[in-house]
Design a protein around this motif. Structure first.
Motif, PDB file in Angstrom:
ATOM      1  N   ALA A  20      49.999  89.616  18.229  1.00  0.00           N
ATOM      2  CA  ALA A  20      50.205  89.234  19.624  1.00  0.00           C
ATOM      3  C   ALA A  20      49.108  88.287  20.090  1.00  0.00           C
ATOM      4  CB  ALA A  20      50.242  90.482  20.500  1.00  0.00           C
ATOM      5  N   TYR A  21      47.874  88.591  19.704  1.00  0.00           N
ATOM      6  CA  TYR A  21      46.739  87.751  20.105  1.00  0.00           C
ATOM      7  C   TYR A  21      46.899  86.327  19.574  1.00  0.00           C
ATOM      8  CZ  TYR A  21      41.982  85.899  20.155  1.00  0.00           C
ATOM      9  OH  TYR A  21      40.886  85.100  20.338  1.00  0.00           O
ATOM     10  N   HIS A  22      47.184  86.203  18.291  1.00  0.00           N
ATOM     11  CA  HIS A  22      47.303  84.868  17.698  1.00  0.00           C
ATOM     12  C   HIS A  22      48.503  84.107  18.255  1.00  0.00           C
ATOM     13  CE1 HIS A  22      43.984  85.141  14.959  1.00  0.00           C
ATOM     14  NE2 HIS A  22      44.432  86.290  14.454  1.00  0.00           N
ATOM     15  N   GLU A  53      48.048  80.531  20.165  1.00  0.00           N
ATOM     16  CA  GLU A  53      48.601  79.330  19.532  1.00  0.00           C
ATOM     17  C   GLU A  53      49.810  78.757  20.264  1.00  0.00           C
ATOM     18  OE1 GLU A  53      49.412  80.440  15.523  1.00  0.00           O
ATOM     19  OE2 GLU A  53      47.304  80.814  15.022  1.00  0.00           O
ATOM     20  N   ARG A  54      50.554  79.621  21.021  1.00  0.00           N
ATOM     21  CA  ARG A  54      51.854  79.147  21.493  1.00  0.00           C
ATOM     22  C   ARG A  54      52.054  79.245  23.001  1.00  0.00           C
ATOM     23  NH1 ARG A  54      56.688  81.144  17.773  1.00  0.00           N
ATOM     24  NH2 ARG A  54      57.620  79.451  18.997  1.00  0.00           N
ATOM     25  N   TYR A  55      51.190  79.986  23.719  1.00  0.00           N
ATOM     26  CA  TYR A  55      51.385  80.099  25.164  1.00  0.00           C
ATOM     27  C   TYR A  55      51.245  78.722  25.804  1.00  0.00           C
ATOM     28  CZ  TYR A  55      50.883  81.690  29.985  1.00  0.00           C
ATOM     29  OH  TYR A  55      51.040  81.872  31.327  1.00  0.00           O
TER      30      TYR A  55
END
Length: 496
Positions: free
Chosen positions: A75-77, A81-83
């Protein structure tokens, strides 16, 4: 081994410290109700037991939790990277920690970032500037446990179970207990406006409290002459680092002056250092009897046993109320169960868990519930409180809500504020003849008589000036021992 902070209350004080201890004292180990081993443990062994409860390690290596942490890492990555906007990595980590703690549904376990933790530790000083009350998080709302005696909070009319909805007009929903406390604290002489939801009152109350320096003098003593006897009176306002030492000094002085009995008053006392209440227990609880028990997640219990050499040969009565919490409840329960002494007043707050602060390595801390404390007989009082052996309520005017006079209260008005004013008038010697909230001719006459006696403009209406003076006179009545029904009953019991 480094000793971490171990907290008994977890009622966070606005104007006095919440305490810590280095060790638990003394013990018999229990599993369930049956003793499985009895021994004396050293300080280091006790702390090792505490650390074992935390998982046996001061540091937990994430490598051991790789599978469990994979979902969080994913979830963190993904967010990083994508938010759509680049997230703040530190806020993501702190949010994950806060979310884990919130899932416990424990109002006393929380995460404090480095700034909040630093401010929290500063609040452990011998005095600081605030309003003089302690609060707890109950059902997600910041709730007043008790205002301190003769504090700005008491003078402003704050009461136990008042729920704080706004601070200076800002909604505090979503704030942690510590964050709310830091907003309420402030420089001496400044004013904080609290919007209060009070049980039994339909409209929110706006209460202005002028901050002041709140000293930590936790023990007050005197001798009260009653029915030809000399009764020692010890009032404990909290359990700070030196409270047990001060208690012993004052108790010794009372005994040397010659007393026939003792009253211990812990009304409005929010608790404090566990070590402090244990040390006091060693002075007044019969030797060999448990002062309290500590229970871990597996149900194993550690008992703190009184080391008193000679039992006290005079009667003791303690006084409690709904603002007596944590260490206050330990002491009163021990006097009641182990000492067989009377407890006068009303059921206490009901704070029966133990927290510990755990450093996270960057200045931030977790404050985490690790244990329950139980009474001498092993009773769990959490959310229940200690019941008095002799229940006594104070006069109704002790519990009256402050008057909100944003608009004057006038003839023919009908409201809860008028009802409060009528109760106050009657208590201060100007009986309007009714207390149902209707502002009739009798109420006008009572207001006029009060205004004339106090040198105010005689209008028969209750504006801000009259409301403030009425509140001040009422506080004088509350502080007058002639009106203290709980103390009177305690004196009757201790004098036989």
């Amino acid at each position: 081994m480094q000793t971490k902070k171990l907290f008994l209350p977890m009622i966070l004080v606005l104007a006095v410290m919440i305490g810590s201890i280095g060790t638990l004292v003394v013990i018999d180990v229990f599993a369930g109700d049956e003793p499985v081993e009895e021994n004396q443990m050293s300080d280091e062994e006790i702390m090792e037991a505490v650390m074992e409860q935390m998982g046996g390690q001061e540091e937990i290596h994430l490598g051991d939790l790789e599978e469990e942490m994979e979902k969080i890492a994913q979830a963190y990555h993904t967010l990083m990277e994508r938010y759509v906007d680049e997230p703040d990595a530190e806020k993501l980590i702190e949010g994950a920690i806060i979310g884990m703690l919130e899932s416990l549904e424990d109002p006393y376990s929380e995460y404090m970032d480095a700034d909040t933790a630093s401010q929290f530790m500063e609040s452990l000083d011998s005095s600081f500037e605030g309003i003089g009350a302690e609060v707890s998080m109950i059902n997600g709302r910041v709730t007043i446990v008790a205002p301190f005696r003769d504090s700005p909070a008491e003078r402003a009319g704050l009461r136990p179970n008042d729920q704080v909805m706004e601070i200076d007009g800002e909604d505090i929903e979503g704030l942690t207990l510590t964050e709310a406390v830091m907003k309420i604290r402030g420089e001496q002489g400044t004013t904080v406006t609290l919007t209060i939801d009070r049980p039994g009152v339909s409209d929110p109350l706006e209460i202005d409290v002028v901050r002041d320096e709140i000293p930590i003098e936790t023990v007050h003593s005197e001798i009260i002459e009653e029915s030809g006897q000399r009764i020692g009176y010890l009032e404990l306002t909290s359990f700070s680092e030196n409270t047990a030492e001060r208690f012993e000094e004052e108790l010794t002085a009372l005994e040397e002056d010659g007393i026939d009995g003792l009253i211990i008053d812990v009304r409005g006392n929010p608790g404090g250092y566990l070590q402090s209440v244990e040390d006091i227990g060693n002075l007044i609880i019969p030797g060999g009897s448990p002062i309290l028990q500590i229970e871990d997640r597996d149900g194993e219990r550690m008992r703190t046993i009184s080391s008193l050499d000679e039992d006290i040969d005079y009667p003791i009565v303690s006084i409690i109320d709904e603002g007596s919490a944590s260490a206050s409840e330990i002491l009163s329960a021990a006097l009641k169960e182990a000492g067989g002494h009377d407890v006068v007043g009303q059921s206490s707050f009901g704070k029966g868990t133990v927290q510990q602060t755990i450093p996270m390595g960057d200045g931030s801390q977790l404050k985490l519930t690790l244990f329950r404390w139980l009474t001498s007989d092993g009773n769990n009082i959490n959310e229940v409180g200690v019941e008095p052996t002799v229940e006594v309520a104070q006069p109704d005017f002790f519990y009256v809500s402050p008057i909100s006079a944003d608009e004057p209260l006038v003839f023919d008005m009908n409201s809860e504020h008028v009802e409060s004013a009528q109760v106050m008038l009657a208590a201060t010697g100007y009986d309007p003849g009714r207390e149902d909230g209707y502002f009739d001719e009798g109420t006008v006459e009572a207001v006029e008589a009060f205004q004339e006696a106090e040198g105010l403009d005689v209008t028969g209406e209750i504006g801000e000036e009259t409301a403030d003076r009425l509140q001040e006179v009422l506080i004088e009545q509350i502080q007058d021992r002639e009106n203290d029904l709980q103390l009177k009953r305690a004196l009757e019991l201790v004098t036989g």
